[in-house]
Write a protein that holds these residues in place. Structure first.
Motif, PDB file in Angstrom:
ATOM      1  N   VAL A  13      18.381 -40.322  22.491  1.00 51.09           N
ATOM      2  CA  VAL A  13      17.951 -39.552  21.313  1.00 51.09           C
ATOM      3  C   VAL A  13      18.845 -39.859  20.121  1.00 51.09           C
ATOM      4  O   VAL A  13      18.368 -40.034  18.998  1.00 51.09           O
ATOM      5  CB  VAL A  13      17.931 -38.039  21.638  1.00 51.09           C
ATOM      6  N   ILE A  14      20.151 -39.953  20.356  1.00 52.65           N
ATOM      7  CA  ILE A  14      21.079 -40.293  19.277  1.00 52.65           C
ATOM      8  C   ILE A  14      20.774 -41.697  18.750  1.00 52.65           C
ATOM      9  O   ILE A  14      20.728 -41.926  17.535  1.00 52.65           O
ATOM     10  CB  ILE A  14      22.539 -40.168  19.756  1.00 52.65           C
ATOM     11  N   ALA A  15      20.539 -42.637  19.665  1.00 53.71           N
ATOM     12  CA  ALA A  15      20.216 -44.002  19.247  1.00 53.71           C
ATOM     13  C   ALA A  15      18.912 -44.045  18.452  1.00 53.71           C
ATOM     14  O   ALA A  15      18.820 -44.730  17.427  1.00 53.71           O
ATOM     15  CB  ALA A  15      20.129 -44.913  20.469  1.00 53.71           C
ATOM     16  N   LEU A  16      17.906 -43.312  18.904  1.00 49.02           N
ATOM     17  CA  LEU A  16      16.631 -43.284  18.193  1.00 49.02           C
ATOM     18  C   LEU A  16      16.791 -42.690  16.795  1.00 49.02           C
ATOM     19  O   LEU A  16      16.242 -43.215  15.815  1.00 49.02           O
ATOM     20  CB  LEU A  16      15.584 -42.503  18.989  1.00 49.02           C
ATOM     21  N   ALA A  17      17.551 -41.610  16.676  1.00 47.31           N
ATOM     22  CA  ALA A  17      17.781 -41.003  15.364  1.00 47.31           C
ATOM     23  C   ALA A  17      18.521 -41.971  14.444  1.00 47.31           C
ATOM     24  O   ALA A  17      18.190 -42.080  13.258  1.00 47.31           O
ATOM     25  CB  ALA A  17      18.573 -39.706  15.514  1.00 47.31           C
ATOM     26  N   LEU A  18      19.483 -42.698  14.982  1.00 48.58           N
ATOM     27  CA  LEU A  18      20.206 -43.672  14.166  1.00 48.58           C
ATOM     28  C   LEU A  18      19.302 -44.828  13.738  1.00 48.58           C
ATOM     29  O   LEU A  18      19.400 -45.311  12.602  1.00 48.58           O
ATOM     30  CB  LEU A  18      21.426 -44.193  14.922  1.00 48.58           C
ATOM     31  N   ILE A  19      18.408 -45.253  14.623  1.00 45.04           N
ATOM     32  CA  ILE A  19      17.463 -46.318  14.266  1.00 45.04           C
ATOM     33  C   ILE A  19      16.532 -45.856  13.153  1.00 45.04           C
ATOM     34  O   ILE A  19      16.294 -46.576  12.178  1.00 45.04           O
ATOM     35  CB  ILE A  19      16.673 -46.782  15.507  1.00 45.04           C
ATOM     36  N   ILE A  20      16.016 -44.637  13.282  1.00 46.00           N
ATOM     37  CA  ILE A  20      15.140 -44.091  12.237  1.00 46.00           C
ATOM     38  C   ILE A  20      15.892 -43.987  10.917  1.00 46.00           C
ATOM     39  O   ILE A  20      15.367 -44.330   9.851  1.00 46.00           O
ATOM     40  CB  ILE A  20      14.561 -42.727  12.671  1.00 46.00           C
ATOM     41  N   TRP A  21      17.142 -43.553  10.979  1.00 45.79           N
ATOM     42  CA  TRP A  21      17.949 -43.425   9.769  1.00 45.79           C
ATOM     43  C   TRP A  21      18.189 -44.789   9.131  1.00 45.79           C
ATOM     44  O   TRP A  21      18.116 -44.931   7.906  1.00 45.79           O
ATOM     45  CB  TRP A  21      19.266 -42.728  10.102  1.00 45.79           C
ATOM     46  N   VAL A  22      18.475 -45.808   9.933  1.00 43.96           N
ATOM     47  CA  VAL A  22      18.686 -47.156   9.394  1.00 43.96           C
ATOM     48  C   VAL A  22      17.421 -47.663   8.709  1.00 43.96           C
ATOM     49  O   VAL A  22      17.482 -48.267   7.630  1.00 43.96           O
ATOM     50  CB  VAL A  22      19.155 -48.124  10.510  1.00 43.96           C
ATOM     51  N   VAL A  23      16.266 -47.388   9.302  1.00 46.84           N
ATOM     52  CA  VAL A  23      14.998 -47.794   8.679  1.00 46.84           C
ATOM     53  C   VAL A  23      14.823 -47.086   7.336  1.00 46.84           C
ATOM     54  O   VAL A  23      14.426 -47.711   6.345  1.00 46.84           O
ATOM     55  CB  VAL A  23      13.809 -47.518   9.627  1.00 46.84           C
ATOM     56  N   ILE A  24      15.148 -45.812   7.276  1.00 54.21           N
ATOM     57  CA  ILE A  24      15.053 -45.060   6.020  1.00 54.21           C
ATOM     58  C   ILE A  24      15.974 -45.676   4.970  1.00 54.21           C
ATOM     59  O   ILE A  24      15.591 -45.866   3.812  1.00 54.21           O
ATOM     60  CB  ILE A  24      15.377 -43.565   6.242  1.00 54.21           C
ATOM     61  N   VAL A  25      17.206 -45.997   5.369  1.00 56.66           N
ATOM     62  CA  VAL A  25      18.161 -46.593   4.428  1.00 56.66           C
ATOM     63  C   VAL A  25      17.685 -47.967   3.983  1.00 56.66           C
ATOM     64  O   VAL A  25      17.806 -48.321   2.805  1.00 56.66           O
ATOM     65  CB  VAL A  25      19.576 -46.658   5.046  1.00 56.66           C
ATOM     66  N   LEU A  26      17.132 -48.744   4.909  1.00 60.77           N
ATOM     67  CA  LEU A  26      16.629 -50.068   4.518  1.00 60.77           C
ATOM     68  C   LEU A  26      15.466 -49.951   3.543  1.00 60.77           C
ATOM     69  O   LEU A  26      15.328 -50.771   2.623  1.00 60.77           O
ATOM     70  CB  LEU A  26      16.209 -50.860   5.750  1.00 60.77           C
ATOM     71  N   ILE A  27      14.622 -48.961   3.728  1.00 60.97           N
ATOM     72  CA  ILE A  27      13.495 -48.760   2.803  1.00 60.97           C
ATOM     73  C   ILE A  27      14.004 -48.317   1.424  1.00 60.97           C
ATOM     74  O   ILE A  27      13.532 -48.793   0.400  1.00 60.97           O
ATOM     75  CB  ILE A  27      12.485 -47.755   3.388  1.00 60.97           C
ATOM     76  N   LYS A  28      14.986 -47.418   1.406  1.00 60.66           N
ATOM     77  CA  LYS A  28      15.541 -46.961   0.128  1.00 60.66           C
ATOM     78  C   LYS A  28      16.331 -48.063  -0.574  1.00 60.66           C
ATOM     79  O   LYS A  28      16.376 -48.104  -1.796  1.00 60.66           O
ATOM     80  CB  LYS A  28      16.441 -45.742   0.342  1.00 60.66           C
ATOM     81  N   ASP A  29      16.981 -48.932   0.198  1.00 65.20           N
ATOM     82  CA  ASP A  29      17.744 -50.071  -0.311  1.00 65.20           C
ATOM     83  C   ASP A  29      18.716 -49.643  -1.417  1.00 65.20           C
ATOM     84  O   ASP A  29      18.581 -50.059  -2.579  1.00 65.20           O
ATOM     85  CB  ASP A  29      16.787 -51.150  -0.802  1.00 65.20           C
ATOM     86  N   PRO A  30      19.736 -48.829  -1.102  1.00 65.66           N
ATOM     87  CA  PRO A  30      20.613 -48.303  -2.145  1.00 65.66           C
ATOM     88  C   PRO A  30      21.462 -49.365  -2.846  1.00 65.66           C
ATOM     89  O   PRO A  30      21.848 -49.184  -3.988  1.00 65.66           O
ATOM     90  CB  PRO A  30      21.499 -47.310  -1.401  1.00 65.66           C
ATOM     91  N   LYS A  31      21.734 -50.483  -2.196  1.00 73.72           N
ATOM     92  CA  LYS A  31      22.543 -51.527  -2.835  1.00 73.72           C
ATOM     93  C   LYS A  31      21.686 -52.634  -3.428  1.00 73.72           C
ATOM     94  O   LYS A  31      22.195 -53.655  -3.860  1.00 73.72           O
ATOM     95  CB  LYS A  31      23.525 -52.113  -1.824  1.00 73.72           C
TER      96      LYS A  31
END
Length: 118
Positions: free
Chosen positions: A90-108
């Protein structure tokens, strides 16, 4: 064990959220919602299970013979290991979802150019 793992993940992510200044850029609140939501879900599950089973919820059952008791203790241990694996998954899945969100937002702005301000 799943409850304990997700609470630790929620507390750690809360500390990171509190310390970071650019928390909105990296969608840290999404990570908080996922971990605290999972923690709340397993807390309610533990409360309901304890209400149904009582003190037996925390200990393996004793058998009529020594062999049955040993088998029940082994099953209890294997169930605890399964809970650990589930919590980590569950922790790994939440981190994967979060990474996808960050990649979509592309803050840098690594994948797309920033919009030019007028």
């Amino acid at each position: 064990m799943t409850l304990l793992l997700t609470v630790f993940a929620a507390v750690i992510s809360t500390i990171v959220w509190y310390k970071k200044e650019n928390r909105k850029e990296y969608a840290l609140s999404a990570l908080l919602y996922m971990f605290w939501g999972a923690s709340l879900m397993w807390l309610i599950d533990a409360i309901v299970s304890f209400a149904k089973e009582g003190a037996a919820f925390f200990a393996p059952q004793e058998g009529a013979t020594i062999e049955e008791t040993v088998i029940n203790q082994q099953n209890f241990f294997y169930n605890q290991m399964n809970d650990i694996y589930l919590g980590l998954a569950v922790i790994a899945l939440a981190l994967i979802i979060w990474v996808v969100i960050v990649l979509i937002k592309d803050p840098k702005h690594l994948y797309r150019k920033p919009k030019e301000q007028e």
